[in-house]
Design an enzyme around this catalytic site. Structure first.
Site, short mmCIF file in Angstrom:
data_model
loop_
_atom_site.label_atom_id
_atom_site.label_comp_id
_atom_site.label_asym_id
_atom_site.label_seq_id
_atom_site.Cartn_x
_atom_site.Cartn_y
_atom_site.Cartn_z
N PHE A 149 0.40 -1.17 -0.14
CA PHE A 149 -0.14 0.06 0.40
C PHE A 149 0.18 1.50 0.12
O PHE A 149 0.39 2.59 -0.58
CB PHE A 149 -0.89 0.29 1.15
CG PHE A 149 -0.20 0.47 2.70
CD1 PHE A 149 -0.26 1.54 2.40
CD2 PHE A 149 0.29 -0.29 3.45
CE1 PHE A 149 0.20 2.33 3.96
CE2 PHE A 149 1.25 -0.23 4.59
CZ PHE A 149 1.39 1.34 4.49
N LYS A 173 -1.71 -7.46 -8.64
CA LYS A 173 -2.62 -7.83 -7.59
C LYS A 173 -1.88 -6.55 -6.62
O LYS A 173 -1.05 -5.85 -6.11
CB LYS A 173 -2.31 -8.71 -7.23
CG LYS A 173 -3.33 -9.05 -6.46
CD LYS A 173 -4.14 -8.27 -5.12
CE LYS A 173 -3.46 -8.42 -3.95
NZ LYS A 173 -3.67 -7.13 -3.46
N GLU A 176 -4.95 -3.67 -1.58
CA GLU A 176 -6.84 -3.70 -1.96
C GLU A 176 -6.67 -2.27 -0.79
O GLU A 176 -8.39 -1.93 -0.57
CB GLU A 176 -7.20 -4.69 -1.44
CG GLU A 176 -6.96 -5.15 0.89
CD GLU A 176 -5.36 -5.52 1.05
OE1 GLU A 176 -4.78 -5.91 -0.49
OE2 GLU A 176 -5.41 -6.86 1.45
N ARG A 177 -5.74 -1.73 -0.42
CA ARG A 177 -5.75 -0.64 0.57
C ARG A 177 -5.67 0.77 -0.24
O ARG A 177 -6.73 2.00 0.09
CB ARG A 177 -4.58 -0.26 1.45
CG ARG A 177 -4.41 -1.03 2.75
CD ARG A 177 -4.27 -1.14 3.92
NE ARG A 177 -3.71 -1.79 4.57
CZ ARG A 177 -4.64 -3.47 4.63
NH1 ARG A 177 -6.06 -3.65 4.55
NH2 ARG A 177 -3.97 -4.45 5.67
N SER A 226 5.25 -6.71 3.83
CA SER A 226 5.85 -7.08 5.10
C SER A 226 6.25 -8.41 4.64
O SER A 226 6.14 -9.83 4.06
CB SER A 226 4.88 -7.39 5.65
OG SER A 226 3.83 -8.65 5.37
N CYS A 281 9.55 2.06 3.34
CA CYS A 281 10.48 0.94 3.86
C CYS A 281 11.84 1.25 3.62
O CYS A 281 12.74 1.13 4.55
CB CYS A 281 9.86 -0.27 2.72
SG CYS A 281 11.14 0.29 0.73
N GLU A 384 9.19 -3.86 13.14
CA GLU A 384 9.37 -2.75 12.04
C GLU A 384 7.79 -1.76 12.59
O GLU A 384 6.88 -2.73 12.17
CB GLU A 384 8.69 -2.90 10.40
CG GLU A 384 8.49 -1.73 9.61
CD GLU A 384 8.62 -2.47 7.88
OE1 GLU A 384 8.29 -4.01 8.03
OE2 GLU A 384 8.85 -1.75 7.29
P1 NAD Z 1 1.70 -6.43 2.79
O1 NAD Z 1 2.39 -7.21 3.09
O2 NAD Z 1 0.60 -6.27 4.42
O3 NAD Z 1 0.88 -6.44 2.32
C1 NAD Z 1 1.68 -6.74 0.54
C2 NAD Z 1 0.48 -7.29 -1.02
O4 NAD Z 1 0.65 -9.23 0.25
C3 NAD Z 1 -0.62 -6.75 -0.20
O5 NAD Z 1 -1.21 -6.83 -2.11
C4 NAD Z 1 -1.91 -7.62 0.00
O6 NAD Z 1 -3.07 -7.82 -0.26
C5 NAD Z 1 -0.90 -9.41 -0.07
N1 NAD Z 1 -0.69 -9.84 1.03
C6 NAD Z 1 -1.29 -9.96 2.69
N2 NAD Z 1 -1.83 -10.74 3.19
C7 NAD Z 1 -1.67 -12.01 2.17
C8 NAD Z 1 -1.71 -13.25 2.71
N3 NAD Z 1 -1.80 -13.85 3.91
N4 NAD Z 1 -1.74 -13.75 1.20
C9 NAD Z 1 -1.20 -13.53 0.07
N5 NAD Z 1 -1.26 -12.33 -0.59
C10 NAD Z 1 -1.02 -11.30 0.98
O7 NAD Z 1 2.27 -5.52 2.83
P2 NAD Z 1 1.20 -3.62 3.22
O8 NAD Z 1 1.32 -3.26 4.65
O9 NAD Z 1 0.85 -3.56 1.80
O10 NAD Z 1 3.11 -2.44 2.89
C11 NAD Z 1 4.21 -2.51 3.85
C12 NAD Z 1 5.15 -3.01 3.87
O11 NAD Z 1 6.03 -3.33 2.46
C13 NAD Z 1 6.33 -3.11 4.73
O12 NAD Z 1 6.56 -4.33 6.11
C14 NAD Z 1 7.26 -2.01 4.08
O13 NAD Z 1 8.18 -2.18 4.43
C15 NAD Z 1 7.15 -3.32 2.91
N6 NAD Z 1 7.94 -2.48 1.85
C16 NAD Z 1 9.70 -3.12 0.97
C17 NAD Z 1 9.47 -2.38 0.07
C18 NAD Z 1 10.93 -2.90 -0.30
O14 NAD Z 1 11.58 -3.18 -1.43
N7 NAD Z 1 11.24 -4.07 0.44
C19 NAD Z 1 9.06 -1.61 -0.02
C20 NAD Z 1 7.87 -0.94 -0.23
C21 NAD Z 1 7.50 -1.56 0.71
#
Ligand code: NAD
Length: 499
Positions: A149, A173, A176-177, A226, A281, A384
């Site tokens: 998101f 994909k 969803e937020r 994450s 991140c 985090e």
């Molecule tokens: P998230 O892991 O909650 O969601 C990311 C994606 O995964 C979304 O599209 C979500 O719908 C999907 N998802 C969530 N739970 C799932 C499940 N159980 N099974 C399958 N798919 C699932 O992350 P977020 O809250 O959207 O984003 C924040 C995180 O992203 C932070 O940890 C941040 O550090 C990280 N991030 C990392 C980078 C990088 O390059 N390392 C860059 C940006 C963000």
């Protein structure tokens, strides 16, 4: 209530699963639209459409594909204000931050204009008698991008751009937020000349994601989000024989040496720790001053700067420092972690736990927080937080400071502030972290370098954007060719001659 769509074959298509996720306006706390959650069948149909469209796109010459990228750059610039407003409305970040999000994505699209150069391949003339050998880079086919998101424009563009430029079809994909900007970008790609069907947007949750991971058609998976989900996606995608790159969470340390310019260090920490409400991140969430005198000086400079930060909705003008966090759930989680820090003995130097904004009492605002005397065993250090919380961990020596960053399970970014070249060089050389800043707090590499962390911040081999992205989204094929005249001249193929 506005109902959002999927983007299938170049058109908005309503969801049919009957399941929806609420999309909030984080500033007011109101639900502003409903995002459809795709069923497995809807996701499979999108994958099949992408596969059909990919055949011609993959055969299109790289220069024509590059022209689509060129047109996309113009269209994004044309619509910048509209895109930024839509982004801020769902994410909550300020308009300048939303424009930065779009701009950093746009720069990767600019980089993709170089696709013909990147995809040229290799050629060896006369590798043997009458024998030529060449390697070409071919698209994988259909790839999936599952995105977070916090950068709803930049993250999809970092993956969709290179994947398309390499001749793949993409099923995105988004989070969803905040799914509206990815849908707007999909519209722009078609306006830029991308054939319909080559880029599909499927909104959804685990059901859609698992369908992508298990599909035999999907050849590559890029994930950003994450760490627990990154690890899950990497394991499932690779167990299914797919190429995968999965980028996870972070806990970025900034080391402040006694010789650093303390004003610069404090300014850098405030920007990197609290910008975009800490939902980056590459945010700095841990400051490690070396020596108590440095720590005291740093805190003295940090406190007034943090107290001056203006937390408000993006609509309140350009002097807003940061807006709300993305959901009520995120706010609750962040406040819970702040309370745990107090309970576990850290000193809460700037305490905004009762922060509330008149007229926006139901918004997801969290004021800035500063902790001092944080230790390694505390939850606020290990986790985090992804919110506007900066922790100061005091180190006695440089060795102790670098050791802290090296021992942490995350390895996305880090920085050191010092005037001493020897220390800076040693730090850059020894640290086991993917992106390093020297007097630069958020060392995000530009589009023509690559972006990626180490340790639990990344699962896979190849980074995002830059040359790695062209490697990730292509497969190498090497051809050895012998022609009749060569056989006459050189006789039978002689492998020994090639040793
Ligand atoms: P998230 O892991 O909650 O969601 C990311 C994606 O995964 C979304 O599209 C979500 O719908 C999907 N998802 C969530 N739970 C799932 C499940 N159980 N099974 C399958 N798919 C699932 O992350 P977020 O809250 O959207 O984003 C924040 C995180 O992203 C932070 O940890 C941040 O550090 C990280 N991030 C990392 C980078 C990088 O390059 N390392 C860059 C940006 C963000």
């Amino acid at each position: 209530m506005k109902e959002l769509s999927h983007w299938i074959n170049g058109e908005h298509v309503k969801g049919t699963s009957g399941r929806f996720a609420d999309v909030f306006n984080p500033a007011t706390g109101e639900v502003q639209s409903k995002c459809p959650m795709a069923s497995a069948a809807e996701t499979e149909a999108a994958i099949a459409n992408a596969a059909a469209a990919q055949v011609e796109w993959g055969a299109t010459n790289p220069q024509k594909r590059a022209r689509v990228m060129m047109a996309m750059v113009g269209l994004m610039n044309r619509d910048m204000d509209k895109l930024a407003e839509a982004l801020s409305r769902e994410h909550g970040k300020t308009l300048p931050d939303a424009k930065g999000d779009l701009q950093r994505g746009l720069e990767v699209i600019e980089y993709c204009i170089g696709a013909p150069q990147m995809l040229k391949g290799e050629f060896t003339d006369s590798a043997g008698p009458g024998i030529d050998m060449y390697s070409m880079r071919q698209p994988l086919g259909v790839v999936a991008a599952i995105m977070p998101f916090n950068f709803p424009a930049m993250m999809p563009l970092w993956h969709v751009g290179p994947a398309l430029a390499c001749g793949n079809a993409v099923v995105l994909k988004p989070s969803e937020r905040d799914p509206s900007v990815p849908l707007m970008l999909a519209e722009l790609f078609v306006e830029a000349g991308l054939p319909k069907g080559v880029f599909q947007v499927v909104n959804g949750d685990k059901e859609a994601v698992d369908t992508l991971l298990d599909s035999e058609t999907i050849q590559g998976v890029s994930f950003v989000g994450s760490t627990p989900i990154a690890h899950y996606i990497y394991s499932r995608a690779t167990a299914n024989g797919k190429r995968a790159q999965c980028f996870g969470g972070a806990k970025n340390h900034m080391i402040v040496m006694p010789d650093a310019d303390m004003d610069q260090a404090a300014d850098a920490l405030v920007g990197a720790g609290f910008g975009a409400a800490g939902e980056r991140c590459m945010a700095v969430s841990v400051a490690v001053p070396v020596g108590d005198a440095t720590a005291d000086k740093l805190i003295e400079k940090l406190v007034p700067r943090i107290e001056k930060l203006r937390v408000a909705p993006y609509t309140d003008g350009n002097d807003v420092d940061f807006g709300p966090v993305v959901t009520g759930e995120a706010k609750k989680r962040i406040l819970g972690l702040i309370n745990s820090g107090v309970e576990q003995g850290a000193e809460l130097v700037v305490d905004n736990r009762d922060f509330s904004l008149q007229g926006y009492e139901n918004g997801f605002f969290v004021g800035p927080h500063l902790f001092d005397k944080v230790t390694k065993d505390m939850d606020i250090y290990k986790t985090e937080i992804f919110g506007p919380v900066l922790s100061v961990v005091r180190a006695k020596t440089y060795e102790e400071a670098i050791g802290l960053a090296m021992d942490h399970e995350y390895g996305n970014g880090t920085a050191i502030f010092t005037r001493d070249g020897d220390t800076a060089r040693d730090f850059a050389h020894r640290i086991n972290i993917g992106m390093v800043g020297i007097n630069v707090p958020i060392p995000v590499p530009l589009a023509y370098h690559t972006f990626g962390g180490w340790k639990k911040s990344m699962f896979g081999d190849l980074n995002q954007h830059g040359p790695d992205s062209f490697k990730f989204y292509t497969r190498t094929k090497t051809v050895t060719a012998r022609w009749p005249s060569g056989i006459k001249e050189g006789g039978e193929f002689n492998f020994k001659a090639m040793d």
